[in-house]
Motif scaffolding. Structure first.
Motif, PDB file in Angstrom:
ATOM      1  N   PRO A  34       0.770  -1.137   0.070  1.00  0.00           N
ATOM      2  CA  PRO A  34      -0.042   0.047  -0.208  1.00  0.00           C
ATOM      3  C   PRO A  34       1.088   1.220   0.082  1.00  0.00           C
ATOM      4  CG  PRO A  34       0.109  -1.084   2.189  1.00  0.00           C
ATOM      5  CD  PRO A  34       0.738  -1.996   0.984  1.00  0.00           C
ATOM      6  N   ALA A  40      -5.377   7.577   4.621  1.00  0.00           N
ATOM      7  CA  ALA A  40      -5.773   5.977   4.451  1.00  0.00           C
ATOM      8  C   ALA A  40      -4.647   5.621   3.345  1.00  0.00           C
ATOM      9  CB  ALA A  40      -7.201   6.104   4.080  1.00  0.00           C
ATOM     10  N   ASN A  41      -4.718   4.359   3.335  1.00  0.00           N
ATOM     11  CA  ASN A  41      -3.960   3.739   2.137  1.00  0.00           C
ATOM     12  C   ASN A  41      -4.917   3.564   0.856  1.00  0.00           C
ATOM     13  OD1 ASN A  41      -1.876   3.218   3.484  1.00  0.00           O
ATOM     14  ND2 ASN A  41      -2.644   1.281   4.480  1.00  0.00           N
ATOM     15  N   LYS A  42      -4.842   4.483  -0.028  1.00  0.00           N
ATOM     16  CA  LYS A  42      -5.822   4.603  -1.008  1.00  0.00           C
ATOM     17  C   LYS A  42      -4.980   4.270  -2.342  1.00  0.00           C
ATOM     18  CE  LYS A  42      -7.899   8.744   0.956  1.00  0.00           C
ATOM     19  NZ  LYS A  42      -8.181  10.015   0.874  1.00  0.00           N
ATOM     20  N   GLY A  43      -3.772   3.889  -2.548  1.00  0.00           N
ATOM     21  CA  GLY A  43      -3.273   3.439  -3.517  1.00  0.00           C
ATOM     22  C   GLY A  43      -2.190   2.549  -3.181  1.00  0.00           C
ATOM     23  N   TRP A  44      -1.525   1.828  -4.040  1.00  0.00           N
ATOM     24  CA  TRP A  44      -0.564   0.807  -4.306  1.00  0.00           C
ATOM     25  C   TRP A  44       0.693   1.204  -4.987  1.00  0.00           C
ATOM     26  CZ3 TRP A  44      -5.690   0.769  -4.693  1.00  0.00           C
ATOM     27  CH2 TRP A  44      -6.351   0.254  -3.520  1.00  0.00           C
ATOM     28  N   THR A  58       2.183   5.010  -8.250  1.00  0.00           N
ATOM     29  CA  THR A  58       1.104   4.780  -7.574  1.00  0.00           C
ATOM     30  C   THR A  58      -0.026   4.184  -8.531  1.00  0.00           C
ATOM     31  OG1 THR A  58       2.041   6.169  -5.851  1.00  0.00           O
ATOM     32  CG2 THR A  58      -0.173   5.290  -5.519  1.00  0.00           C
ATOM     33  N   PHE A  60      -4.072   3.819  -8.325  1.00  0.00           N
ATOM     34  CA  PHE A  60      -5.326   4.250  -7.944  1.00  0.00           C
ATOM     35  C   PHE A  60      -6.506   3.672  -8.384  1.00  0.00           C
ATOM     36  CE2 PHE A  60      -2.178   7.767  -7.725  1.00  0.00           C
ATOM     37  CZ  PHE A  60      -2.212   8.301  -6.388  1.00  0.00           C
ATOM     38  N   ASN A  61      -7.649   3.540  -7.657  1.00  0.00           N
ATOM     39  CA  ASN A  61      -8.772   3.102  -7.999  1.00  0.00           C
ATOM     40  C   ASN A  61      -9.144   4.047  -9.085  1.00  0.00           C
ATOM     41  OD1 ASN A  61      -9.383   0.890  -6.365  1.00  0.00           O
ATOM     42  ND2 ASN A  61      -9.806   2.190  -4.829  1.00  0.00           N
ATOM     43  N   TYR A  68      -7.660  -0.523 -11.921  1.00  0.00           N
ATOM     44  CA  TYR A  68      -6.796   0.668 -11.318  1.00  0.00           C
ATOM     45  C   TYR A  68      -6.336   1.606 -12.356  1.00  0.00           C
ATOM     46  CZ  TYR A  68      -5.950  -2.335  -7.331  1.00  0.00           C
ATOM     47  OH  TYR A  68      -6.262  -3.165  -6.412  1.00  0.00           O
ATOM     48  N   SER A 125       2.272  15.518   2.415  1.00  0.00           N
ATOM     49  CA  SER A 125       2.455  14.034   1.804  1.00  0.00           C
ATOM     50  C   SER A 125       3.661  13.805   1.178  1.00  0.00           C
ATOM     51  CB  SER A 125       1.185  13.905   0.765  1.00  0.00           C
ATOM     52  OG  SER A 125       1.430  14.708  -0.043  1.00  0.00           O
TER      53      SER A 125
END
Length: 164
Positions: A34, A40-44, A58, A60-61, A68, A125
């Motif tokens: 993540p 929050a963990n919003k990506g990978w 990264t 993302f949804n 993704y 961030s």
């Protein structure tokens, strides 16, 4: 778990960014770590290999269900002579490396003597910190890099923010 996945997708443009959508099912075997995104963990995190170049990205949804989205650096696409509407081939791999940028010497020196500024820096961030360092490092001369460092250091000291 597999270590690398070859993919093919069509580029699309949103504002100035070029994106591709990749199926979640195709990426799932990579077991991507993540992303450390505030809140929050919003990506990978992943490593993207494209046209003999490597980039940390990264995922993302996407607005497409079950997908993704991944952003491509425009410089990589320009070097390959492709743009929105073209289909590109690339690979994704696991990436557990830190996204924390290496600080310019001037900033590192100030942060050692002024820990309160270091704390204010850390409240932003990783993505913003990386953008700031990238902007500083893009300056051609050492004098301009130092001046850019001080612009951001003064903003942190006065407002606690990196933006204007």
């Amino acid at each position: 778990m597999i270590s690398c996945r070859s993919l093919r997708a069509k580029l699309y443009k949103v504002a100035l960014v070029r994106w591709v959508d990749v199926p979640k099912a195709a990426v799932a075997p990579l077991d991507l770590p993540p992303a450390d995104i505030k809140g929050a963990n919003k990506g990978w995190n992943a490593l993207l290999r494209f046209n003999d170049d490597l980039d940390r990205v990264t995922l993302f949804n996407s607005s497409r269900l079950g997908h993704y989205k991944v952003a491509f650096k425009v410089e990589l696409l320009q070097a390959a002579g492709v743009d929105a509407g073209d289909t590109v081939e690339f690979t994704l791999e696991r990436d557990r490396a830190s996204r924390e940028p290496d600080l310019p010497d001037e900033m590192a020196r100030v942060f050692r003597t002024r820990p309160e500024l270091r704390e204010r820096w850390a409240k932003h961030s990783v993505a913003i910190r990386r953008q700031v360092v990238r902007y500083i490092e893009q300056a051609k001369g050492a004098e301009v890099r130092a001046k850019r460092c001080w612009i951001f250091l003064e903003r942190l000291a006065e407002t606690g923010k990196l933006g204007g």
